[in-house]
Design a protein around this motif. Structure first.
Motif, PDB file in Angstrom:
ATOM      1  N   MET A   1     -11.910 -11.613   7.714  1.00 29.00           N
ATOM      2  CA  MET A   1     -11.072 -11.538   6.529  1.00 29.00           C
ATOM      3  C   MET A   1      -9.694 -12.122   6.841  1.00 29.00           C
ATOM      4  O   MET A   1      -9.126 -11.845   7.898  1.00 29.00           O
ATOM      5  CB  MET A   1     -10.919 -10.083   6.055  1.00 29.00           C
ATOM      6  CG  MET A   1     -10.026  -9.923   4.834  1.00 29.00           C
ATOM      7  SD  MET A   1      -9.738  -8.191   4.409  1.00 29.00           S
ATOM      8  CE  MET A   1     -11.382  -7.695   3.949  1.00 29.00           C
ATOM      9  N   VAL A   2      -9.186 -12.925   5.920  1.00 25.30           N
ATOM     10  CA  VAL A   2      -7.837 -13.483   6.036  1.00 25.30           C
ATOM     11  C   VAL A   2      -7.053 -13.057   4.804  1.00 25.30           C
ATOM     12  O   VAL A   2      -7.508 -13.261   3.673  1.00 25.30           O
ATOM     13  CB  VAL A   2      -7.855 -15.018   6.143  1.00 25.30           C
ATOM     14  CG1 VAL A   2      -6.425 -15.547   6.249  1.00 25.30           C
ATOM     15  CG2 VAL A   2      -8.668 -15.467   7.348  1.00 25.30           C
ATOM     16  N   LEU A   3      -5.896 -12.453   5.016  1.00 19.67           N
ATOM     17  CA  LEU A   3      -5.030 -12.040   3.914  1.00 19.67           C
ATOM     18  C   LEU A   3      -3.851 -12.997   3.814  1.00 19.67           C
ATOM     19  O   LEU A   3      -3.179 -13.271   4.812  1.00 19.67           O
ATOM     20  CB  LEU A   3      -4.516 -10.620   4.137  1.00 19.67           C
ATOM     21  CG  LEU A   3      -5.563  -9.502   4.247  1.00 19.67           C
ATOM     22  CD1 LEU A   3      -4.876  -8.167   4.524  1.00 19.67           C
ATOM     23  CD2 LEU A   3      -6.393  -9.415   2.970  1.00 19.67           C
ATOM     24  N   SER A   4      -3.613 -13.494   2.604  1.00 20.39           N
ATOM     25  CA  SER A   4      -2.431 -14.316   2.393  1.00 20.39           C
ATOM     26  C   SER A   4      -1.182 -13.457   2.525  1.00 20.39           C
ATOM     27  O   SER A   4      -1.255 -12.218   2.485  1.00 20.39           O
ATOM     28  CB  SER A   4      -2.473 -14.942   0.998  1.00 20.39           C
ATOM     29  OG  SER A   4      -2.282 -13.941   0.007  1.00 20.39           O
ATOM     30  N   ARG A   5      -0.040 -14.108   2.653  1.00 19.60           N
ATOM     31  CA  ARG A   5       1.194 -13.329   2.806  1.00 19.60           C
ATOM     32  C   ARG A   5       1.434 -12.436   1.584  1.00 19.60           C
ATOM     33  O   ARG A   5       1.846 -11.283   1.734  1.00 19.60           O
ATOM     34  CB  ARG A   5       2.395 -14.234   3.035  1.00 19.60           C
ATOM     35  CG  ARG A   5       3.656 -13.427   3.333  1.00 19.60           C
ATOM     36  CD  ARG A   5       4.836 -14.236   3.789  1.00 19.60           C
ATOM     37  NE  ARG A   5       5.958 -13.346   4.110  1.00 19.60           N
ATOM     38  CZ  ARG A   5       6.182 -12.810   5.293  1.00 19.60           C
ATOM     39  NH1 ARG A   5       5.371 -13.077   6.310  1.00 19.60           N
ATOM     40  NH2 ARG A   5       7.201 -12.003   5.505  1.00 19.60           N
ATOM     41  N   ASP A   6       1.158 -12.936   0.405  1.00 16.34           N
ATOM     42  CA  ASP A   6       1.337 -12.102  -0.790  1.00 16.34           C
ATOM     43  C   ASP A   6       0.412 -10.897  -0.751  1.00 16.34           C
ATOM     44  O   ASP A   6       0.811  -9.782  -1.112  1.00 16.34           O
ATOM     45  CB  ASP A   6       1.066 -12.927  -2.052  1.00 16.34           C
ATOM     46  CG  ASP A   6       2.191 -13.908  -2.378  1.00 16.34           C
ATOM     47  OD1 ASP A   6       3.283 -13.763  -1.789  1.00 16.34           O
ATOM     48  OD2 ASP A   6       1.962 -14.814  -3.200  1.00 16.34           O
ATOM     49  N   GLU A   7      -0.828 -11.103  -0.305  1.00 17.35           N
ATOM     50  CA  GLU A   7      -1.793 -10.000  -0.259  1.00 17.35           C
ATOM     51  C   GLU A   7      -1.377  -8.949   0.755  1.00 17.35           C
ATOM     52  O   GLU A   7      -1.359  -7.742   0.451  1.00 17.35           O
ATOM     53  CB  GLU A   7      -3.180 -10.538   0.089  1.00 17.35           C
ATOM     54  CG  GLU A   7      -3.837 -11.332  -1.027  1.00 17.35           C
ATOM     55  CD  GLU A   7      -5.125 -11.980  -0.597  1.00 17.35           C
ATOM     56  OE1 GLU A   7      -6.052 -12.086  -1.423  1.00 17.35           O
ATOM     57  OE2 GLU A   7      -5.227 -12.404   0.585  1.00 17.35           O
ATOM     58  N   TRP A   8      -1.041  -9.381   1.974  1.00 20.07           N
ATOM     59  CA  TRP A   8      -0.743  -8.360   2.978  1.00 20.07           C
ATOM     60  C   TRP A   8       0.618  -7.717   2.753  1.00 20.07           C
ATOM     61  O   TRP A   8       0.821  -6.544   3.094  1.00 20.07           O
ATOM     62  CB  TRP A   8      -0.926  -8.876   4.393  1.00 20.07           C
ATOM     63  CG  TRP A   8       0.003  -9.919   4.953  1.00 20.07           C
ATOM     64  CD1 TRP A   8      -0.239 -11.241   5.083  1.00 20.07           C
ATOM     65  CD2 TRP A   8       1.296  -9.688   5.545  1.00 20.07           C
ATOM     66  NE1 TRP A   8       0.808 -11.882   5.700  1.00 20.07           N
ATOM     67  CE2 TRP A   8       1.764 -10.941   5.999  1.00 20.07           C
ATOM     68  CE3 TRP A   8       2.086  -8.562   5.739  1.00 20.07           C
ATOM     69  CZ2 TRP A   8       3.008 -11.095   6.622  1.00 20.07           C
ATOM     70  CZ3 TRP A   8       3.318  -8.706   6.357  1.00 20.07           C
ATOM     71  CH2 TRP A   8       3.774  -9.951   6.788  1.00 20.07           C
ATOM     72  N   THR A   9       1.543  -8.445   2.158  1.00 18.45           N
ATOM     73  CA  THR A   9       2.841  -7.843   1.829  1.00 18.45           C
ATOM     74  C   THR A   9       2.673  -6.746   0.780  1.00 18.45           C
ATOM     75  O   THR A   9       3.296  -5.678   0.874  1.00 18.45           O
ATOM     76  CB  THR A   9       3.824  -8.913   1.341  1.00 18.45           C
ATOM     77  OG1 THR A   9       4.046  -9.864   2.379  1.00 18.45           O
ATOM     78  CG2 THR A   9       5.154  -8.287   0.945  1.00 18.45           C
ATOM     79  N   ALA A  10       1.829  -6.988  -0.212  1.00 13.55           N
ATOM     80  CA  ALA A  10       1.586  -5.969  -1.230  1.00 13.55           C
ATOM     81  C   ALA A  10       0.936  -4.726  -0.618  1.00 13.55           C
ATOM     82  O   ALA A  10       1.295  -3.590  -0.964  1.00 13.55           O
ATOM     83  CB  ALA A  10       0.700  -6.543  -2.338  1.00 13.55           C
ATOM     84  N   ARG A  11      -0.012  -4.931   0.292  1.00 10.80           N
ATOM     85  CA  ARG A  11      -0.648  -3.783   0.957  1.00 10.80           C
ATOM     86  C   ARG A  11       0.358  -3.022   1.809  1.00 10.80           C
ATOM     87  O   ARG A  11       0.354  -1.787   1.843  1.00 10.80           O
ATOM     88  CB  ARG A  11      -1.825  -4.261   1.814  1.00 10.80           C
ATOM     89  CG  ARG A  11      -2.966  -4.851   1.006  1.00 10.80           C
ATOM     90  CD  ARG A  11      -4.197  -5.078   1.878  1.00 10.80           C
ATOM     91  NE  ARG A  11      -5.247  -5.778   1.146  1.00 10.80           N
ATOM     92  CZ  ARG A  11      -6.496  -5.884   1.563  1.00 10.80           C
ATOM     93  NH1 ARG A  11      -6.866  -5.329   2.712  1.00 10.80           N
ATOM     94  NH2 ARG A  11      -7.394  -6.541   0.855  1.00 10.80           N
ATOM     95  N   ARG A  12       1.204  -3.759   2.502  1.00 10.05           N
ATOM     96  CA  ARG A  12       2.220  -3.108   3.328  1.00 10.05           C
ATOM     97  C   ARG A  12       3.160  -2.271   2.481  1.00 10.05           C
ATOM     98  O   ARG A  12       3.483  -1.122   2.832  1.00 10.05           O
ATOM     99  CB  ARG A  12       3.011  -4.168   4.092  1.00 10.05           C
ATOM    100  CG  ARG A  12       4.041  -3.597   5.080  1.00 10.05           C
ATOM    101  CD  ARG A  12       5.091  -4.627   5.414  1.00 10.05           C
ATOM    102  NE  ARG A  12       5.928  -4.902   4.247  1.00 10.05           N
ATOM    103  CZ  ARG A  12       6.642  -6.007   4.086  1.00 10.05           C
ATOM    104  NH1 ARG A  12       6.608  -6.977   4.990  1.00 10.05           N
ATOM    105  NH2 ARG A  12       7.382  -6.168   2.999  1.00 10.05           N
ATOM    106  N   GLU A  13       3.605  -2.806   1.370  1.00 10.17           N
ATOM    107  CA  GLU A  13       4.543  -2.070   0.515  1.00 10.17           C
ATOM    108  C   GLU A  13       3.898  -0.823  -0.071  1.00 10.17           C
ATOM    109  O   GLU A  13       4.534   0.240  -0.146  1.00 10.17           O
ATOM    110  CB  GLU A  13       5.064  -2.990  -0.592  1.00 10.17           C
ATOM    111  CG  GLU A  13       5.993  -4.094  -0.068  1.00 10.17           C
ATOM    112  CD  GLU A  13       6.374  -5.098  -1.143  1.00 10.17           C
ATOM    113  OE1 GLU A  13       5.781  -5.033  -2.258  1.00 10.17           O
ATOM    114  OE2 GLU A  13       7.258  -5.943  -0.877  1.00 10.17           O
TER     115      GLU A  13
END
Length: 287
Positions: free
Chosen positions: A1-13
């Protein structure tokens, strides 16, 4: 699985918001210099700060695109594209082979055993048995003599070394087994409340190999178990709103076991999730 920066930033927040909500009351008490006999345990015995719980990771093998700022983070390796990184289970195993082996043995062996549900939380009673001083500076709800009588009327069946090691000297020989640290992987069983709480510890020790939502699920299980642990304890915690589960009565025992079984089910699911998120197909093949 590869998460784009927008995807992983949203999960982090989202993770940070959930973690902040879980630790808000504790952080407020710390700011006021207040102690709490139930909830401080989650941050003292498990000596992880709220900031550590707040740090989000994607889990082993999940690649983060455009995450150069994590390039020097422990147990992260370069990903498939420039500035991508991925939590690396093999890097963890190379650097911490003994820890990796211990965590895997504890998770697998505990999961392989049937739960035991006859202890009734008496480990907390054994920690004050015939003692002049107690770990918590609060009264015993049955008094010392009444508390001692409950211990003497029951068979102590503790299987968790980190509870057993706090037994008073008079209580130690009353336990069915004399427990040791080295033998812990051989006797840990999934019905034990503390084995369930320790899933939070193992998740923390695995660091970036555990997805953030799974870490917070483990913390929530530890929190919920901790409440029952203190509700069934011999202390009078009514000033903190704790309603006792009177395990010295048949009704209290039944209530304790009912909730203990529910926690064991939650723990079993988390144990499997930790192994599979960390070890992937290897965990599934061995399960």
């Amino acid at each position: 699985m590869v998460l784009s920066r927008d995807e992983w930033t949203a999960r982090r927040e989202a993770h940070e918001q959930r973690a902040d909500a879980l630790t808000a009351e504790h952080r407020t008490r710390i700011g006021r210099g207040e102690k709490h006999p139930v909830w401080d345990f989650l941050f003292t015995y498990y000596a992880y700060k709220p900031a550590q719980l707040r740090r989000w990771h994607p889990g082993a093998g999940v690649e983060l695109a455009d995450a150069a700022e994590r390039g020097t983070w422990r147990w992260y390796s370069p990903g498939s594209t420039p500035d991508a990184v991925v939590p690396d289970a093999q890097a963890f195993a190379r650097e911490k082979p003994e820890l990796a082996s211990l965590v895997e043995r504890m998770l697998r062996r505990t999961a392989s055993r049937p739960g035991q549900f006859g202890c009734f939380g008496l480990h907390e009673w054994a920690m004050v048995y015939r003692a002049d001083e107690h770990r918590h500076p609060v009264p015993l709800r049955l008094g010392q003599a009444g508390t001692d009588a409950v211990v003497e009327a029951h068979d102590l069946r503790c299987t968790h070394f980190d509870a057993f090691r706090f037994f008073t000297p008079a209580a130690v020989p009353r336990n069915r087994a004399s427990l040791t640290r080295d033998a812990q992987p051989l006797v840990e069983q999934p019905g034990c409340l503390h084995a369930g709480m320790d899933l939070y510890k193992w998740a923390m020790k695995l660091g970036p190999l555990v997805p953030g939502d799974l870490l917070l699920d483990a913390f929530e299980l530890a929190r919920d178990i901790r409440l029952l642990d203190m509700e069934a304890a011999p202390y009078d915690l009514s000033p903190w709103g704790v309603v006792p589960v009177p395990i010295e009565t048949p009704e209290g025992k039944a209530e304790y076991v009912r909730r203990q079984r529910a926690f064991a089910e939650r723990g079993a699911a988390l144990r499997f999730a930790l192994l599979s998120s960390w070890l992937g197909d290897d965990a599934l093949r061995a399960a």
